[in-house]
Design a protein around this motif. Structure first.
Motif, PDB file in Angstrom:
ATOM      1  N   GLY B 357     149.050 -61.008  25.725  1.00 53.09           N
ATOM      2  CA  GLY B 357     149.659 -61.044  24.141  1.00 53.09           C
ATOM      3  C   GLY B 357     149.334 -59.543  23.656  1.00 53.09           C
ATOM      4  O   GLY B 357     149.883 -59.048  22.752  1.00 53.09           O
ATOM      5  N   VAL B 358     148.440 -58.881  24.347  1.00 59.81           N
ATOM      6  CA  VAL B 358     148.221 -57.802  23.630  1.00 59.81           C
ATOM      7  C   VAL B 358     149.138 -56.599  23.822  1.00 59.81           C
ATOM      8  O   VAL B 358     149.686 -56.193  22.976  1.00 59.81           O
ATOM      9  N   THR B 380     153.517 -64.081  18.595  1.00 58.04           N
ATOM     10  CA  THR B 380     153.162 -64.008  19.789  1.00 58.04           C
ATOM     11  C   THR B 380     152.043 -64.629  20.330  1.00 58.04           C
ATOM     12  O   THR B 380     151.973 -65.237  21.553  1.00 58.04           O
ATOM     13  N   PRO B 381     151.042 -64.859  19.604  1.00 55.97           N
ATOM     14  CA  PRO B 381     149.610 -65.661  19.954  1.00 55.97           C
ATOM     15  C   PRO B 381     150.322 -67.207  20.425  1.00 55.97           C
ATOM     16  O   PRO B 381     149.224 -67.659  21.210  1.00 55.97           O
ATOM     17  N   SER B 586     144.038 -70.032  17.774  1.00 56.62           N
ATOM     18  CA  SER B 586     143.733 -68.479  17.722  1.00 56.62           C
ATOM     19  C   SER B 586     143.919 -67.692  18.803  1.00 56.62           C
ATOM     20  O   SER B 586     143.644 -68.034  19.950  1.00 56.62           O
ATOM     21  N   PRO B 587     144.387 -66.347  18.633  1.00 54.24           N
ATOM     22  CA  PRO B 587     144.541 -65.593  19.612  1.00 54.24           C
ATOM     23  C   PRO B 587     143.093 -65.034  20.202  1.00 54.24           C
ATOM     24  O   PRO B 587     142.024 -65.218  19.391  1.00 54.24           O
ATOM     25  N   CYS B 588     143.061 -64.630  21.599  1.00 55.67           N
ATOM     26  CA  CYS B 588     141.469 -64.221  21.840  1.00 55.67           C
ATOM     27  C   CYS B 588     141.145 -62.932  20.977  1.00 55.67           C
ATOM     28  O   CYS B 588     141.906 -62.243  20.213  1.00 55.67           O
ATOM     29  N   ALA B 591     143.050 -59.869  21.207  1.00 58.45           N
ATOM     30  CA  ALA B 591     144.449 -59.805  20.518  1.00 58.45           C
ATOM     31  C   ALA B 591     144.362 -59.799  18.962  1.00 58.45           C
ATOM     32  O   ALA B 591     144.984 -59.221  18.483  1.00 58.45           O
ATOM     33  N   LEU B 592     143.277 -60.523  18.721  1.00 57.77           N
ATOM     34  CA  LEU B 592     143.119 -60.285  17.176  1.00 57.77           C
ATOM     35  C   LEU B 592     142.810 -58.796  16.860  1.00 57.77           C
ATOM     36  O   LEU B 592     143.351 -58.179  15.861  1.00 57.77           O
TER      37      LEU B 592
END
Ligand SMILES: Nc1nc2c(ncn2[C@@H]2O[C@H](COP(=O)(O)OP(=O)(O)OP(=O)(O)O)[C@@H](O)[C@H]2O)c(=O)[nH]1
Ligand SMILES: [Mg+2]
Lengths: 80, 633
Positions: B357-358, B380-381, B586-588, B591-592
């Motif tokens: 995702g990053v 995207t997440p 939740s994104p990791c 990624a957040l």
């Protein structure tokens, strides 16, 4: 050539070759022109995507995908 | 002057990053679609005692600072004033590429015009008279084949031997610049002015092309005809689905998963028992033994066993990336994406999201409007990044052994469908009324460069390994401690550990989804730090007690070993609900952090966390309760 049969790029038949006459003024105009869509340019209509939109065109020896809505702002006449 | 600075500019997809990598040994991402590189990147190369710093810039069609990439390029050129600016031109696509060249020259930036992709130009019957081109611009002209190291390294001599100050614009270029100046100082409307300038540039280019380039239109090759099938008619849709399905078959049924199973088995049977024996004979303390075998080996091993799967998947993605097919996916998908309030271009960062995702969140920069970018970042997440793959694979193999690949395929689809659905929701609420467009250059099909594919696979796979060795390692230790201690000290009863308290506090909210065990709750909490941790946590919590005694026969795979206690904790239906939740929530943290960076806003980061959790919770609920109504278990 008579200028009766004006049409837009979105109306041009798949496989046909057209020449650009003019582009309707919008926020998108500079971007379209930067991509080479300027009056006088020869454009070949390659295909439309399976769901009808967008279309793929060929100009200046490269291929470009453009939405029909945007192609409708481009006025063209057929080249024979 | 000892050091020299060189900047690589050019249209998207002309091979700048390829050249950059060959020059500096860096591993910039390369792909056969426009807009791969979105930020500048510096690399250093020593040559003949000189230090040359090379900068890879994002590809742009112009430098009017209309998009973020154009901003990056024009800022860099005006602020850093590199000694040499190289304009990387696709030699087979000059009539369009030279637009940027002319614009740069108008700004008094002397250029080395490097004709890249000479192999393709030749194939297309394009003949370029380089001397005529030098004369037309008054600037040095070089040529390369980006994929050939020897060819690219000839540039180093050019860099060290060229004094850009020796080159002055040619007479016709000067005339062109004066013409542009005249247009700028005339009293036209800004729109008209811009249009006249663009027209003047293309007029100039046509003049130069007429003098220096001849094209013997070659026959349409087989490759050019590919689009008749790949992006036209019903076949396009069928092939698209088949293509992705094939990829999953390769990764999950034919190559990746079987290798992963073998590796998992190896961990359980050899590494774990070997380590235990070694520690016993060395007289290591009990708690230390438990830490190593129940914590580290169980946790890291659970993640490591998926390495072959990850490598296979990356290989496939990277290969597809090099063919140019992704741009066709964007072309075919645009109407669907548009209905979701996005554009077809948005499919490309999304597809990157299947890796990680990053970069996908950063890749949203290539999109045309603020709305497209924000929506893309926020959806995207939901996609299945490689860290989520082990979760699906683990559960699919365990609870749906006959349909594992189908489950995996379905989960990818769920991720994509939710992403598109949420794009629609966001597009018609939060970002209502903002325009989106779609204007995409369709690159020619290319045979992927095998070196690039292998390096990229290795590079990404290595990232996964490093993560297993660092974050997952540390977390496994932490999880082991939390699962072995409570306020009274060390305990053999995991059910009374700290982790059990954390897990059960979390798990209460998953009662309606059918997986309200504290183990599942704990896995969900740790998964926010890194998605791989879901699997390593389950590995520690479920792996530890059963494996040692119960199973003697070597036939059983690690998956079924784990299944013994995990099998009791989940039904196939609640397992499915659990995968759906972990797919979407939740994104990791990494990624957040990227979301924070790209949106410049804590608010959007917090939003991303909460709304993805909410969506995941609801989706999971629908699966479980819906499944129950339909009579599944
Ligand atoms: N045939 C051929 N392919 C090349 C050559 N140079 C690069 N490529 C391919 O062209 C594609 C684009 O290369 P990149 O290096 O990612 O292009 P870029 O200019 O960095 O693209 P952006 O980052 O999108 O601006 C890749 O598939 C490369 O393998 C070349 O000289 N010949
Ligand atoms: Mg690049």
């Amino acid at each position: 050539m008579t200028k009766v049969n004006f049409m837009t790029l979105s109306e041009a038949k798949i496989g046909s070759v057209v020449r650009i006459n003019s582009i309707e003024e919008s926020v998108l105009t500079p971007r379209l022109m930067t991509m080479g869509l300027i009056p006088g340019t020869r454009v070949e209509v390659l295909r439309s995507a399976p769901l009808g939109d967008p279309i793929a065109i060929r100009l200046r020896a490269y291929n470009l995908a453009i939405r029909k809505d945007d192609a409708a702002r481009i006025e063209v006449s057929p080249v024979d | 002057m000892a050091s020299l600075s060189v900047a690589l500019t050019g249209n998207p997809n002309t091979g700048k990053s390829t050249i950059f990598n060959e020059l500096t040994g860096a591993r910039q991402k390369i792909g056969n679609w426009p807009g791969v590189t979105v930020d500048k990147k510096v690399g250093i190369v020593e040559y003949k005692g000189r230090k040359i710093s090379v900068v890879d810039l994002p590809g742009t069609y112009s430098i009017n600072a209309r998009s973020q990439e154009e901003q990056v390029v024009s800022d860099y050129l005006s602020e850093s004033k590199p000694d040499i600016v190289v304009n990387v031109v696709d030699a087979s696509n000059m009539a369009h590429n030279l637009f940027l060249t002319v614009q740069l020259l108008e700004q008094n930036i002397p250029l080395i015009i490097n004709l890249n992709m000479m192999d393709e130009a030749e194939r297309h019957g394009v003949k370029i008279d380089e001397q005529a081109l030098e004369k037309a611009f008054g600037m040095p002209v070089t040529n390369t084949i980006g994929r050939s190291n020897a060819s690219v390294r000839t540039l180093l001599d050019v860099f060290t031997n060229t004094r850009m100050s020796n080159y002055k614009p040619s007479k016709i270029l000067q005339e062109h610049i004066e013409k542009i100046h005249a247009i700028r100082t005339s009293d036209r409307t800004p729109e008209k002015m811009e249009e006249d300038i663009i027209t003047a540039r293309y007029d100039f280019i046509d003049k130069v092309m007429a003098e220096a380039v001849t094209i013997n239109a070659a026959d349409k090759s087989f490759v050019d005809k590919l689009d008749n099938y790949l992006s036209d008619g019903v076949s396009a849709l069928v092939i698209m689905l088949a293509m992705f399905y094939l990829m999953f078959q390769i990764a999950f049924n034919w190559i990746g998963q079987p290798l992963a199973d073998m590796l998992g088995e190896f961990f359980e049977e050899n590494v774990a028992s070997w380590a235990t024996e070694a520690m016993i004979s060395a007289g290591v303390a009990d708690w230390m033994q438990s830490l190593v075998s129940d914590g580290i080996i169980a946790g890291v091993g659970a993640v490591l066993s998926f390495v072959p799967l990850i490598f296979t998947l990356f290989f496939c993605l990277s290969f597809l990336d090099g063919t140019g097919y992704m741009a066709r996916v964007a072309f075919v998908m645009d109407p669907i994406m548009r209905r979701a309030g996005l554009s077809g271009k948005g499919i490309m960062p999304l597809i990157m999201g299947f890796g990680c995702g990053v970069p996908a969140i950063m890749g949203a920069r290539t999109l045309d409007t603020h709305k497209d970018r924000m929506i893309s970042i926020l959806v995207t997440p939901f996609l299945t990044c490689n860290a989520k793959v082990p979760i699906i694979a683990l559960f699919a193999v365990m609870f749906f052994p006959d349909n594992a690949a189908n489950i995996v395929f379905a989960m990818y689809f769920v991720g994509l469908a939710v992403a598109i659905l949420m794009a629609k929701v966001l597009g018609s609420t939060t970002f209502k009324g903002q325009e989106s467009t779609f204007l995409l250059e369709l690159p020619p099909y290319r045979i992927p460069d095998i070196k690039t594919v292998l390096l990229e696979t290795w590079e990404k796979g290595k990232g996964y390994l490093v993560k297993a060795g660092t974050i997952i390692f540390a977390m496994s230790v932490a999880i082991w401690f939390l699962s072995s201690f409570n306020s009274d000290g060390m305990t053999d009863e995991m059910n009374e550990s700290y982790l059990a308290s954390i897990g059960s506090a979390t798990s209460v909210i998953f009662a309606p989804q059918g997986y309200d065990t504290w183990e599942a709750g704990a896995a969900i909490v740790t998964g926010v730090l890194a998605k791989e941790a879901v699997v390593s946590t389950l590995g520690i919590l479920y792996g530890a007690d059963d494996i040692s005694t119960e199973v003697d026969d070597a036939e059983e795979t690690s998956a079924t070993l784990l299944a013994t206690s995990m099998g009791a904790a989940f039904t196939p239906l609640s397992a499915l609900a659990f995968i759906v939740f972990t797919q979407l929530y939740s994104p990791c943290v990494t990624a957040l952090g990227t979301i924070k960076k790209e949106t410049h806003s804590w608010k959007w980061m917090a939003f991303a966390f909460f709304y993805t959790c909410a969506v995941a919770w609801i989706a999971s609920l629908l699966v479980y309760q819906g499944g129950k109504i339909l009579g599944f278990e």
